[in-house]
Design a protein around this motif. Sequence first.
Motif, short mmCIF file in Angstrom:
data_model
loop_
_atom_site.label_atom_id
_atom_site.label_comp_id
_atom_site.label_asym_id
_atom_site.label_seq_id
_atom_site.Cartn_x
_atom_site.Cartn_y
_atom_site.Cartn_z
N ILE A 15 0.85 -1.19 0.00
CA ILE A 15 0.00 0.00 0.00
C ILE A 15 0.89 1.24 0.00
CG2 ILE A 15 -1.71 1.35 1.30
CD1 ILE A 15 -2.76 -1.26 2.43
N ILE A 16 0.63 2.13 -0.94
CA ILE A 16 1.43 3.36 -1.02
C ILE A 16 1.01 4.32 0.07
CG2 ILE A 16 2.07 5.33 -2.48
CD1 ILE A 16 1.42 3.61 -4.90
N ASP A 19 2.84 11.25 2.10
CA ASP A 19 2.21 12.44 2.67
C ASP A 19 2.08 13.49 1.57
OD1 ASP A 19 1.16 14.32 4.30
OD2 ASP A 19 3.03 14.83 5.33
N SER A 20 0.99 13.44 0.83
CA SER A 20 0.81 14.33 -0.32
C SER A 20 -0.59 14.91 -0.33
CB SER A 20 1.05 13.55 -1.63
OG SER A 20 2.27 12.88 -1.60
N LYS A 21 -0.76 15.88 -1.21
CA LYS A 21 -2.06 16.51 -1.40
C LYS A 21 -2.36 16.61 -2.89
CE LYS A 21 -1.82 19.32 2.82
NZ LYS A 21 -1.85 20.71 3.36
N GLY A 22 -3.60 16.95 -3.21
CA GLY A 22 -3.98 17.22 -4.59
C GLY A 22 -3.93 16.00 -5.49
N ASP A 23 -3.41 16.20 -6.72
CA ASP A 23 -3.41 15.14 -7.73
C ASP A 23 -2.58 13.94 -7.31
OD1 ASP A 23 -5.05 16.62 -9.30
OD2 ASP A 23 -3.45 17.43 -10.58
N LYS A 29 -4.24 7.10 -4.25
CA LYS A 29 -5.46 6.38 -3.86
C LYS A 29 -5.94 5.46 -4.98
CE LYS A 29 -10.21 7.08 -2.23
NZ LYS A 29 -10.77 6.13 -3.23
N ASN A 30 -5.89 5.98 -6.23
CA ASN A 30 -6.34 5.17 -7.37
C ASN A 30 -5.46 3.93 -7.56
OD1 ASN A 30 -8.41 6.92 -7.93
ND2 ASN A 30 -7.27 8.09 -9.47
N ILE A 31 -4.15 4.11 -7.39
CA ILE A 31 -3.23 2.97 -7.54
C ILE A 31 -3.50 1.93 -6.45
CG2 ILE A 31 -0.81 2.26 -7.40
CD1 ILE A 31 -0.07 4.96 -8.69
N ASN A 32 -3.72 2.40 -5.23
CA ASN A 32 -4.03 1.47 -4.13
C ASN A 32 -5.33 0.71 -4.40
OD1 ASN A 32 -1.76 2.03 -2.58
ND2 ASN A 32 -2.77 3.69 -1.44
N ASP A 33 -6.34 1.43 -4.93
CA ASP A 33 -7.62 0.79 -5.25
C ASP A 33 -7.46 -0.27 -6.34
OD1 ASP A 33 -8.86 2.32 -3.37
OD2 ASP A 33 -9.70 3.78 -4.79
N ILE A 34 -6.67 0.09 -7.39
CA ILE A 34 -6.44 -0.86 -8.48
C ILE A 34 -5.73 -2.11 -7.96
CG2 ILE A 34 -5.12 -1.23 -10.62
CD1 ILE A 34 -5.62 1.78 -11.23
N ALA A 35 -4.74 -1.92 -7.10
CA ALA A 35 -4.00 -3.05 -6.54
C ALA A 35 -4.93 -3.96 -5.72
CB ALA A 35 -2.85 -2.53 -5.66
N GLU A 36 -5.84 -3.35 -4.96
CA GLU A 36 -6.78 -4.12 -4.15
C GLU A 36 -7.74 -4.93 -5.04
OE1 GLU A 36 -8.27 -5.71 -0.76
OE2 GLU A 36 -6.58 -4.30 -0.89
N GLN A 37 -8.20 -4.28 -6.13
CA GLN A 37 -9.10 -4.98 -7.05
C GLN A 37 -8.39 -6.15 -7.75
OE1 GLN A 37 -11.06 -2.21 -9.74
NE2 GLN A 37 -11.31 -0.72 -8.09
N LEU A 38 -7.14 -5.91 -8.15
CA LEU A 38 -6.35 -6.98 -8.78
C LEU A 38 -6.12 -8.14 -7.82
CD1 LEU A 38 -3.65 -4.93 -10.75
CD2 LEU A 38 -5.43 -6.38 -11.73
#
Length: 274
Positions: A15-16, A19-23, A29-38
């Motif tokens: 899981i990435i 400590d970031s903001k914005g894009d 978050k999108n990469i973490n979601d994709i990894a979870e779905q895979l």
Amino acid sequence: MDETEIMASGDLDRIIKVDSKGDIKNLMKNINDIAEQLKDVTVEERRAQQTKTDLITNVSHDLRTPLTSIIGYLEIIDNDKYKDEVELRYYVNIAYEKAKGLNLLINDLFELTKMQNNTISLDKEDINLVQLLGQVVAYFEYQFKNADMKSRVNFSDDKLIVNADARKLVRAIENLLSNAIKYGQDGFYVDITTKIEENMAVVQVINYGQSISSIDLPHVFDRFYRVEKSRNSEIGGSGLGLAITKNIIELHQGIISVYSDNERTIFEFKLPVK
């Protein structure tokens, strides 16, 4: 970048955490979601592959056992290794019965596969469920008598009209009654009851024989699953009856469940009432 390279190597538990903001935060978050779905897809694929492997193993065993017997007895006949016509007829009868069992297994497996692949069509019509149950139970009176058992019906006065495929529904009910006869002989009685609950027709088939253990209970609707001891392959059948029943009920937007204790075993299914 380091974390995504580790993910790309196959470690989907990663899981990435940055400590970031914005894009960058959204991208993370999108990469973490994709990894979870895979990860979920991978687990599901492994489970499906294991199910396929188990099915092939079970089918191979259940086909090979009667086939070996058929070949053995036909070989005896072919080599004229029988004493007289009485023994010849005995061997032929055994081979015939084994062949019928083989045919039952193949037909049940074919039907179950069509149901699970949603390639089976239902010929639905409005059916009085109480009348249908009464007819099937009456048809089974010979089987009950032959097993030294007795059926008891307790149908409610509710008008249980369901939109269903009558032939498929009869098959499901027959499977439940056959199951009750096979495993409920110790309890003598088989009760068939109906009632209505929240626009659902409720049917129960109850036997008072040997209970099903809590370990086996969640698996009784699985293909080829047989409970140890009395519930084994010597009982007969294809091992697919309850799996077929479950699929038939679910094809009708119904639900089926089983409950068992030291006193009784209840198979219950519910179907939407018109």
